[in-house]
Design a protein around this motif. Structure first.
Motif, PDB file in Angstrom:
ATOM      1  N   HIS A   1      -6.196  15.532  10.050  1.00 42.92           N
ATOM      2  CA  HIS A   1      -5.883  14.417  10.950  1.00 42.92           C
ATOM      3  C   HIS A   1      -4.724  14.710  11.901  1.00 42.92           C
ATOM      4  CE1 HIS A   1      -8.420  11.302   8.902  1.00 42.92           C
ATOM      5  NE2 HIS A   1      -8.402  12.248   7.983  1.00 42.92           N
TER       6      HIS A   1
ATOM      7  N   HIS B   1     -12.071  10.494  -3.669  1.00 42.41           N
ATOM      8  CA  HIS B   1     -11.802   9.683  -4.867  1.00 42.41           C
ATOM      9  C   HIS B   1     -12.940   9.734  -5.872  1.00 42.41           C
ATOM     10  CE1 HIS B   1      -8.062   7.958  -3.513  1.00 42.41           C
ATOM     11  NE2 HIS B   1      -8.615   7.500  -2.413  1.00 42.41           N
TER      12      HIS B   1
ATOM     13  N   THR C   1      -6.276   1.863  18.031  1.00 45.89           N
ATOM     14  CA  THR C   1      -5.473   3.048  17.711  1.00 45.89           C
ATOM     15  C   THR C   1      -5.596   3.490  16.260  1.00 45.89           C
ATOM     16  OG1 THR C   1      -3.579   1.635  17.228  1.00 45.89           O
ATOM     17  CG2 THR C   1      -3.728   2.531  19.457  1.00 45.89           C
ATOM     18  N   SER C   2      -6.272   2.698  15.423  1.00 44.22           N
ATOM     19  CA  SER C   2      -6.228   3.045  14.009  1.00 44.22           C
ATOM     20  C   SER C   2      -7.361   3.969  13.565  1.00 44.22           C
ATOM     21  CB  SER C   2      -6.192   1.781  13.137  1.00 44.22           C
ATOM     22  OG  SER C   2      -7.333   1.006  13.377  1.00 44.22           O
TER      23      SER C   2
ATOM     24  N   ARG D   1      -1.321   7.703  -4.347  1.00 51.21           N
ATOM     25  CA  ARG D   1      -2.477   8.225  -3.603  1.00 51.21           C
ATOM     26  C   ARG D   1      -3.789   7.916  -4.314  1.00 51.21           C
ATOM     27  NH1 ARG D   1       0.648  12.735  -1.835  1.00 51.21           N
ATOM     28  NH2 ARG D   1       0.038  13.936  -3.655  1.00 51.21           N
TER      29      ARG D   1
ATOM     30  N   LEU E   1       3.133   2.452   2.270  1.00 50.88           N
ATOM     31  CA  LEU E   1       3.179   3.236   3.505  1.00 50.88           C
ATOM     32  C   LEU E   1       4.203   2.697   4.499  1.00 50.88           C
ATOM     33  CD1 LEU E   1      -0.600   3.925   4.199  1.00 50.88           C
ATOM     34  CD2 LEU E   1       1.125   5.552   3.443  1.00 50.88           C
TER      35      LEU E   1
ATOM     36  N   ARG F   1      -1.538   6.912   9.782  1.00 55.54           N
ATOM     37  CA  ARG F   1      -1.296   5.903   8.743  1.00 55.54           C
ATOM     38  C   ARG F   1      -2.616   5.495   8.104  1.00 55.54           C
ATOM     39  NH1 ARG F   1       1.670   0.645  10.787  1.00 55.54           N
ATOM     40  NH2 ARG F   1      -0.416   0.350  11.619  1.00 55.54           N
ATOM     41  N   THR F   2      -3.656   5.359   8.933  1.00 61.25           N
ATOM     42  CA  THR F   2      -4.973   5.043   8.381  1.00 61.25           C
ATOM     43  C   THR F   2      -5.417   6.126   7.401  1.00 61.25           C
ATOM     44  OG1 THR F   2      -5.542   4.010  10.478  1.00 61.25           O
ATOM     45  CG2 THR F   2      -7.351   4.468   8.965  1.00 61.25           C
TER      46      THR F   2
ATOM     47  N   ARG G   1      -3.603   8.139   5.689  1.00 63.39           N
ATOM     48  CA  ARG G   1      -2.806   8.041   4.461  1.00 63.39           C
ATOM     49  C   ARG G   1      -3.256   6.858   3.616  1.00 63.39           C
ATOM     50  NH1 ARG G   1       2.584   9.850   7.073  1.00 63.39           N
ATOM     51  NH2 ARG G   1       2.465  12.064   6.593  1.00 63.39           N
ATOM     52  N   SER G   2      -3.663   5.771   4.287  1.00 62.45           N
ATOM     53  CA  SER G   2      -4.062   4.579   3.537  1.00 62.45           C
ATOM     54  C   SER G   2      -5.329   4.841   2.731  1.00 62.45           C
ATOM     55  CB  SER G   2      -4.285   3.396   4.486  1.00 62.45           C
ATOM     56  OG  SER G   2      -5.558   3.490   5.093  1.00 62.45           O
ATOM     57  N   LYS G   3      -6.000   5.949   3.014  1.00 63.70           N
ATOM     58  CA  LYS G   3      -7.206   6.268   2.251  1.00 63.70           C
ATOM     59  C   LYS G   3      -6.884   7.061   0.994  1.00 63.70           C
ATOM     60  CE  LYS G   3     -10.376   6.864   6.092  1.00 63.70           C
ATOM     61  NZ  LYS G   3     -10.935   7.972   6.915  1.00 63.70           N
ATOM     62  N   GLY G   4      -5.619   7.418   0.813  1.00 64.20           N
ATOM     63  CA  GLY G   4      -5.228   8.131  -0.399  1.00 64.20           C
ATOM     64  C   GLY G   4      -5.572   9.612  -0.383  1.00 64.20           C
TER      65      GLY G   4
ATOM     66  N   ARG H   1      -4.425   4.145  -3.450  1.00 62.54           N
ATOM     67  CA  ARG H   1      -4.690   3.913  -2.032  1.00 62.54           C
ATOM     68  C   ARG H   1      -6.108   4.311  -1.647  1.00 62.54           C
ATOM     69  NH1 ARG H   1      -0.415   7.302   0.256  1.00 62.54           N
ATOM     70  NH2 ARG H   1       1.331   6.115  -0.559  1.00 62.54           N
ATOM     71  N   GLY H   2      -6.745   3.455  -0.882  1.00 61.16           N
ATOM     72  CA  GLY H   2      -8.089   3.782  -0.408  1.00 61.16           C
ATOM     73  C   GLY H   2      -9.134   3.521  -1.465  1.00 61.16           C
TER      74      GLY H   2
ATOM     75  N   HIS I   1      -9.345   7.656  14.102  1.00 62.32           N
ATOM     76  CA  HIS I   1      -9.010   8.970  14.648  1.00 62.32           C
ATOM     77  C   HIS I   1      -9.894   9.289  15.854  1.00 62.32           C
ATOM     78  CE1 HIS I   1      -7.875  13.139  14.908  1.00 62.32           C
ATOM     79  NE2 HIS I   1      -6.979  12.947  13.959  1.00 62.32           N
TER      80      HIS I   1
ATOM     81  N   ASP J   1      -0.997   5.608  14.669  1.00 58.07           N
ATOM     82  CA  ASP J   1      -1.643   4.695  13.731  1.00 58.07           C
ATOM     83  C   ASP J   1      -2.731   5.384  12.920  1.00 58.07           C
ATOM     84  OD1 ASP J   1      -0.046   2.724  14.574  1.00 58.07           O
ATOM     85  OD2 ASP J   1      -1.582   1.509  15.557  1.00 58.07           O
ATOM     86  N   TYR J   2      -3.468   6.297  13.554  1.00 59.40           N
ATOM     87  CA  TYR J   2      -4.594   6.868  12.814  1.00 59.40           C
ATOM     88  C   TYR J   2      -4.149   7.764  11.671  1.00 59.40           C
ATOM     89  CZ  TYR J   2      -4.103  10.699  16.281  1.00 59.40           C
ATOM     90  OH  TYR J   2      -3.637  11.691  17.096  1.00 59.40           O
TER      91      TYR J   2
ATOM     92  N   ILE K   1       0.821  -1.211   0.000  1.00 66.05           N
ATOM     93  CA  ILE K   1       0.000   0.000   0.000  1.00 66.05           C
ATOM     94  C   ILE K   1       0.862   1.272   0.000  1.00 66.05           C
ATOM     95  CG2 ILE K   1      -0.337   0.231   2.501  1.00 66.05           C
ATOM     96  CD1 ILE K   1      -3.337   0.671   1.829  1.00 66.05           C
TER      97      ILE K   1
ATOM     98  N   PHE L   1      -6.033  -2.056   9.602  1.00 71.90           N
ATOM     99  CA  PHE L   1      -4.794  -2.170  10.370  1.00 71.90           C
ATOM    100  C   PHE L   1      -4.950  -3.052  11.599  1.00 71.90           C
ATOM    101  CE2 PHE L   1      -4.201   1.515   7.736  1.00 71.90           C
ATOM    102  CZ  PHE L   1      -2.917   1.319   7.279  1.00 71.90           C
TER     103      PHE L   1
END
Ligand SMILES: Nc1ncnc2c1ncn2[C@@H]1O[C@H](COP(=O)(O)OP(=O)(O)OP(=O)(O)O)[C@@H](O)[C@H]1O
Ligand SMILES: [Mg+2]
Lengths: 325, 357
Positions: B272, A118, A99-100, A83, A56, B256-257, B259-262, A86-87, A102, B253-254, A54, A94
């Motif tokens: 964030h 997107h 913690t993943s 980018r 990252l 990274r989350t 960022r993982s969404k693009g 991703r997503g 927000h 971690d959040y 991915i 994760f």
């Protein structure tokens, strides 16, 4: 048809003791609609493999080799191109749901922001999709869940929300890093059922990292076992689980708990996995292997094709020799 | 979801409840106690320092005349025992009377109304510049970690926090006034210029309210240099602190989350990262503002800026008890308000604080 082809992936990380390879010459494929399970002890490089797909990797981490996804090479693509993938085409859940998500943004924002980014949909229709997603992952009362914050949900609920988030843009590949480890059994079963259903409904390909024998046997089509950043063995799920060839796989499977506990020391394999930057020479497993011979510490094991769909990296295992003859 | 609790009025809840209103009530009560404590400390300290306020405020010949001394002491209540002086002071304070200054012979409240807005004007300007620029530079620094922009910003922010304010003030005045001639000079306006009619006491704003653009501009040109000098230290602190907290949040971690969404890097940072980072930045901004008030004493003296700092300096030198007390009250109130503001902002930014009270 192949959706993802990883070839010769090597991941170098910066550690306090200098650069170290966390993943070494790893190659595997995932077909459209296929579920690949990846298992291996803590520190074997599962998460780093996922993160390089991915794009990252942690600060100062570097991946070399090739990652071919949906008809093109993505490892060398620009930040902007990455980018866009991703997503949208590749989504990831994760390891730790606590913690993943927000802590300060509403669930609505977190569920819709990438959809709006997107797909350029309106706020209203993004909200509508978010409601449907929450319903898909069986969150009760989706409307009020949208207004809530992550702190108001339990671990299991957060993991479902994370799954909903990953599915928002209808990705082609879902990477799930131990999505059920932190959850209790009934919640686990629900999430597995959901993943199976998504695969058949959306032709979703899934790469799932897990320590859980139940997950491996009930969900995956194929399994890859990793040790010290490399593949030890891979094959179709029933074949690999019932007829493991590699000494490490044999030890691992007999030690896999029904309910996985992350980081649990394996009882049937003596010793502990090597530390990053300190991988033994030759076959990384030789120090803990009861079949090991002198040559094991010298030569990097080459691939041994057990059958069409089953291969392993241990040339001298007596069990393996028997089966080859 | 839990059911929404029915809100009923209860006096007890006002002090123990977790809502916004009880929170404010509690804080205001604490503030009153704090102010009371501060009057006591300030009063005690001024009594403890050696020196005779009468000698400091009367001329040589007047001081040698016992009758004049007695009259002076009687006029300002200095003939009373100290505890009585304190109680008298408190009694008047409740009515908003801060006493009469020994040096200016005017009511202290009137003095403060004149001097405080001048300080408020440069301090607010300085805080604004330090906050906006500090958050921007700190974020850029964190995002370009270990690369050139980061290194440049780190050198500058370190310089900013290392330079003594007094030295910065003198150097800046020398360079921008004497050498380059860019700064108009000392004071708030051209000598002899008519200040705008008082509304807020901030010349730039009062002039605007009066529709007088040129006076507003002039006030701004006089304000700029002392305010920027005052901002230097706070800017350094806020930049360094922002870098550290953005880096810390980036490791979560959040992020990274996200960022993982693009999402674009700008969105990731703004939505964030900066929001949680602001929580700690706000705290440090409160501290920076405090240091800024202390710095204003020096800056105001270099730039002859007629503000609270100069007034404090003069009161201290003159052992002007009511003056010193008045300044202490203002500074204490500002501190308490700043803290309150920080706490309120905390609750606005962080939903968890709102939920937990
Ligand atoms: N940010 C980082 N910097 C340097 N090394 C790291 C970093 N993150 C992880 N590592 C190291 O990289 C190696 C591989 O880590 P990885 O997270 O891929 O393991 P894993 O197989 O996912 O283990 P687990 O089952 O515990 O999640 C480990 O030795 C780990 O300590
Ligand atoms: Mg992991």
């Amino acid at each position: 048809m192949t959706l993802l082809r990883v070839a010769d992936l090597t991941v170098t990380l910066a550690t306090s003791a200098g650069d170290a390879e966390a993943v070494r010459n790893l190659s595997f494929e995932i077909d459209h609609g296929e579920i690949l399970g990846i298992a291996g002890e803590s520190g074997s490089g599962k998460t780093m493999t996922a993160l390089s797909i991915i794009g990252l990797l942690p600060y100062k981490g570097k991946a070399t080799g090739s990652i071919y996804f949906d008809g093109r090479e993505i490892l060398t693509s620009s930040k902007k191109e990455y980018r866009d993938i991703r997503g949208k085409d590749i989504a990831m859940i994760f390891q730790d749901p606590m913690t993943s998500l927000h802590p300060m943004l509403t669930i609505e924002t977190q569920l819709t922001e990438h959809l709006r980014h997107h797909r350029k949909v309106s706020k209203g229709s993004a909200r509508q999709s978010a409601l449907e997603l929450l319903d898909t992952v069986k969150i009760p009362d989706p409307a009020s869940a949208l207004k809530a914050h992550a702190g108001q949900f339990s671990g299991g609920m957060r993991q479902r929300i994370a799954i909903a988030m990953a599915l928002a843009c209808d990705p082609k590949l879902l990477i799930a890093d131990e999505p059920t480890t932190a959850l209790d059994v009934t919640v686990q079963a629900g999430i597995l059922k959901l993943l199976r259903q998504l695969r058949s409904e959306r032709d979703l390909s899934i790469m799932i990292i897990t320590h859980d024998l139940g997950v491996l046997s009930s969900l995956t089509d194929r399994i890859m076992i990793m040790y010290a950043g490399s593949e030890a063995e891979s094959g179709t799920a029933p074949d690999l689980l019932l007829h493991p060839r590699h000494p490490y796989t044999q030890g691992l499977i007999s030690a896999l708990p029904g309910v996985a506990r992350q980081g649990k020391v394996l009882t049937t394999i003596g010793g502990s996995p090597p530390e990053l930057g300190n991988f033994p020479t030759g076959c990384a497993f030789h120090e803990r292997c009861s079949y090991a011979q002198t040559s094991c510490s010298l030569e990097v094991p080459s691939v041994l094709q057990v059958s069409d769909n089953h291969r392993m990296f241990c040339p001298i295992n007596p069990l393996a020799e028997k089966s080859v003859k | 979801m839990e059911p929404v609790p029915v809100r009923t009025f209860s006096l007890r809840k006002m002090f123990t409840g977790t809502g916004f209103f009880p929170f404010i009530v509690r804080r205001l009560l604490t503030a009153v106690l704090l102010i009371l404590g501060i009057t006591f400390i300030a009063f005690s300290v001024t009594q403890l320092v050696p020196g005779d306020p009468v000698a400091a405020n009367l001329g040589q010949s007047a001081y040698s005349d016992p009758e004049i001394v007695a009259a002076f002491e009687k006029e300002f209540g200095l003939d009373q025992p100290v505890p009585i002086q304190y109680i008298t002071y408190l009694g008047k304070l409740v009515q908003g009377d801060l006493g009469v200054s020994l040096s200016s012979k005017r009511p202290v409240a009137e003095d403060l109304r004149e001097y405080f807005p001048a300080t408020l004007e440069i301090a607010m300007f300085a805080v604004f510049v330090a906050l906006v620029l500090g958050i921007l530079l700190g974020t850029i620094s964190a995002m370009t970690r270990d690369r050139l922009p980061d290194q440049i910003i780190r050198v500058f922010s370190l310089t900013g926090v290392s330079m003594p304010v007094f030295w910065t003030a003198i150097t800046a005045f020398y360079i921008f006034f004497f050498v380059l001639g860019w700064a108009p000079g000392t004071g708030r306006l051209e000598p002899g210029a008519e200040p705008p009619p008082t509304v807020t006491g901030l010349f730039t704003i009062d002039a605007l309210l009066n529709g007088d653009l040129s006076t507003s501009k002039e006030a701004l040109s006089y304000l700029l240099l002392p305010a920027l000098v005052l901002a230097v230290y706070a800017l350094g602190v806020i930049t360094r602190f922002t870098r550290a907290s953005v880096l810390e949040i980036l490791g979560n971690d959040y992020v990274r989350t996200a960022r993982s969404k693009g999402l674009s890097e700008f969105t990731v940072i703004r939505r964030h990262v900066l929001r949680p980072a602001l929580l700690s930045i706000i705290t440090i901004a409160g501290v920076a503002f405090a240091s800024l008030l202390a710095g204003s004493v020096l800056v105001e003296n270099v730039f002859s800026w007629p503000g609270l700092g100069q007034y404090a300096y003069r009161s201290a030198v003159g052992l002007d008890l009511p003056g010193i007390m008045g300044v202490s009250m203002v500074v204490a109130t500002v501190f308490i308000l700043m803290n309150l503001l920080v706490d309120v902002l905390y609750r606005v930014i962080d939903p968890q604080m709102r939920d937990a009270g």
